[in-house]
Design a protein around this motif. Structure first.
Motif, mmCIF file in Angstrom:
data_model
loop_
_atom_site.group_PDB
_atom_site.id
_atom_site.type_symbol
_atom_site.label_atom_id
_atom_site.label_comp_id
_atom_site.label_asym_id
_atom_site.label_seq_id
_atom_site.Cartn_x
_atom_site.Cartn_y
_atom_site.Cartn_z
ATOM 1 N N LEU A 176 1.567 -0.735 8.255
ATOM 2 C CA LEU A 176 1.355 -0.143 6.940
ATOM 3 C C LEU A 176 1.813 -1.095 5.829
ATOM 4 O O LEU A 176 2.869 -1.715 5.939
ATOM 5 C CB LEU A 176 2.207 1.124 6.911
ATOM 6 N N GLU A 210 2.609 -1.616 1.551
ATOM 7 C CA GLU A 210 3.030 -0.852 0.376
ATOM 8 C C GLU A 210 1.832 -0.464 -0.502
ATOM 9 O O GLU A 210 1.777 0.630 -1.046
ATOM 10 C CB GLU A 210 4.063 -1.672 -0.415
ATOM 11 N N LYS A 260 1.377 8.721 8.010
ATOM 12 C CA LYS A 260 0.562 7.677 8.655
ATOM 13 C C LYS A 260 1.222 7.206 9.949
ATOM 14 O O LYS A 260 0.543 6.940 10.938
ATOM 15 C CB LYS A 260 0.330 6.506 7.689
ATOM 16 N N ILE A 308 9.352 -0.079 4.512
ATOM 17 C CA ILE A 308 8.407 0.832 3.842
ATOM 18 C C ILE A 308 8.813 2.308 4.035
ATOM 19 O O ILE A 308 8.426 3.192 3.285
ATOM 20 C CB ILE A 308 6.965 0.565 4.337
ATOM 21 N N PHE A 309 9.652 2.553 5.042
ATOM 22 C CA PHE A 309 10.105 3.936 5.316
ATOM 23 C C PHE A 309 11.507 4.205 4.753
ATOM 24 O O PHE A 309 12.168 5.152 5.171
ATOM 25 C CB PHE A 309 10.108 4.198 6.825
ATOM 26 N N GLU A 350 3.043 10.331 2.500
ATOM 27 C CA GLU A 350 1.948 9.478 2.991
ATOM 28 C C GLU A 350 2.394 8.497 4.069
ATOM 29 O O GLU A 350 1.737 8.363 5.098
ATOM 30 C CB GLU A 350 1.429 8.642 1.822
ATOM 31 N N SER A 351 3.514 7.792 3.812
ATOM 32 C CA SER A 351 3.921 6.754 4.762
ATOM 33 C C SER A 351 4.368 7.383 6.088
ATOM 34 O O SER A 351 3.980 6.932 7.168
ATOM 35 C CB SER A 351 5.034 5.892 4.166
ATOM 36 N N ILE A 383 0.219 2.963 -0.081
ATOM 37 C CA ILE A 383 0.963 4.195 -0.372
ATOM 38 C C ILE A 383 0.927 4.447 -1.874
ATOM 39 O O ILE A 383 1.404 3.617 -2.658
ATOM 40 C CB ILE A 383 2.437 4.091 0.109
#
Ligand code: FAD
Length: 335
Positions: free
Chosen positions: A189, A191, A84, A73-74, A80-81, A194
């Protein structure tokens, strides 16, 4: 908020093309000094996809510990990601000081985190210190048009955050025998949480050397009179292998692109040699180049302030002097 619950100095470890960016390494040097003065630990926070191997470099450059948020996800930077992940880290470990490089990513991220955590952020800091007793971060930056240096404190909230300009603090010599802890943090987190989606990455071929990495800079100002004046200094710069910089007035006149601007609202540079040609030497320009190794000024006004800041000064018309310099270097270098 109980300020006493917050301990330690953190540095956001920005990375690009598989390496930690220079300003983050510089901040580990500055963070080490602050942490030692306070008697606390220095941590780095590393966010990305497949970035864990970079943690050992952060330890070599001074970190005691690196918190790693490593997940697909990064893969791309998204405010945003990343925000967080940082907020999760801050809530869990409660750092007292948090430093970011003054890059476009660092500035974007720090302002988002500061807003969400409702804490203080000093942007574009050029000097850092800490009060060993109170733990107050003393973040200094030019203010009121560069006429004074303001030292900004964040007395009531934690973490105390700052973005720091590249090249204003020095990285430590790396020591790969240093021991440190690498903490893999859970990433919960998803997807769907985001809102920003990266559809495509379009890369531009960049020919020029970045100004903040150049060894020699030939900078021009309003005294060059127009685009033709910049062509003249570009020829000189090409002859000696330099990058071209500018004052804000020259940029605002549209004679050169914005990325060439040196100074308070432009880039901070520390080349080995800086030529200031047709630049008066306003404080807002000087703060961006005064730490250059050798400053050579060409100005037709013998009272120009730049002559107070340079190592060598040539009083005269740039349109006579620069072509002579270009010619002399071309001959000397056999070009
Ligand atoms: P001028 O001050 O007009 O100087 C031109 C110089 O050229 C003069 O000294 C003149 O004697 C000389 N000259 C003229 N003709 C010739 C010739 N033929 N040969 C040789 N010399 C000649 N400025 C920046 O540069 N960077 C910044 O980041 C920046 N940020 C700012 C932020 C704020 C909030 C503010 C208020 C200002 C900022 N400025 C910045 C602007 C700054 O105050 C000055 O206005 C600017 O640096 C002046 O640019 P200059 O030296 O090119 O022009």
């Amino acid at each position: 908020m109980n300020i006493e619950d917050y301990h330690g100095v953190w540095v956001f470890l920005e990375h690009k093309s598989g390496s930690i960016v220079p300003v983050s390494l510089e901040l580990l040097g500055a963070g080490r000094r602050l942490a030692d003065k306070r008697g606390v630990s220095l941590a780095g926070i590393l966010i990305g996809d497949g970035v864990k191997p970079l943690a050992e470099h952060a330890i070599a450059y001074g970190a005691d510990c690196v918190y790693v948020y490593d997940a697909p996800i990064f893969k791309y930077y998204r405010t945003e990601s990343y925000m967080k992940a940082i907020i999760a880290g801050c809530q869990k470990y409660k750092p007292e000081i948090f430093l970011y490089g003054g890059t476009s990513t660092g500035k974007d991220l720090a302002s988002a985190v500061a807003t969400d955590l409702a804490t203080g952020l000093t942007a574009d800091t050029t000097m850092l210190d800490v009060d060993a007793e109170t733990g107050l971060l003393e973040a200094s930056r030019p203010a009121f048009g560069g006429n004074i240096m303001a030292t900004i404190l964040c007395k009531k909230d934690r973490p105390q955050m700052a973005t720091v300009r590249p090249k204003v603090v020095k990285a430590l010599e790396p020591d790969y025998s240093r021991a440190g802890e690498i903490m893999e943090e859970p990433v919960e987190l998803r997807e769907e949480e985001i809102r920003t989606k990266v559809l495509d990455i379009v890369r531009f071929a960049v020919q020029r050397i970045r100004l903040d990495e150049a060894d020699i800079i030939v900078a021009g100002g309003k005294g060059l009179g127009g685009k033709a004046g910049f062509e003249m200094i570009r020829e000189f710069a090409n002859t000696i292998g330099a990058s071209v910089g500018a004052s804000r007035d020259a940029v605002e006149a549209g004679w050169i692109e914005h990325h060439a601007q040196v100074g308070q609202t432009g880039v901070t540079v520390t080349p080995k040699i800086y030529f200031a040609i047709g630049i008066s030497g306003a404080i807002q320009h000087l703060v961006g180049m005064q730490n250059s190794g050798l400053i050579i000024a060409i100005n037709q006004d013998p009272n120009a302030s730049i002559f107070q800041a340079c190592h060598y000064g040539i009083v005269g018309d740039a349109f006579q002097i620069v072509p002579l310099l270009t010619q002399a270097f071309q001959q000397a270098l056999g070009k």
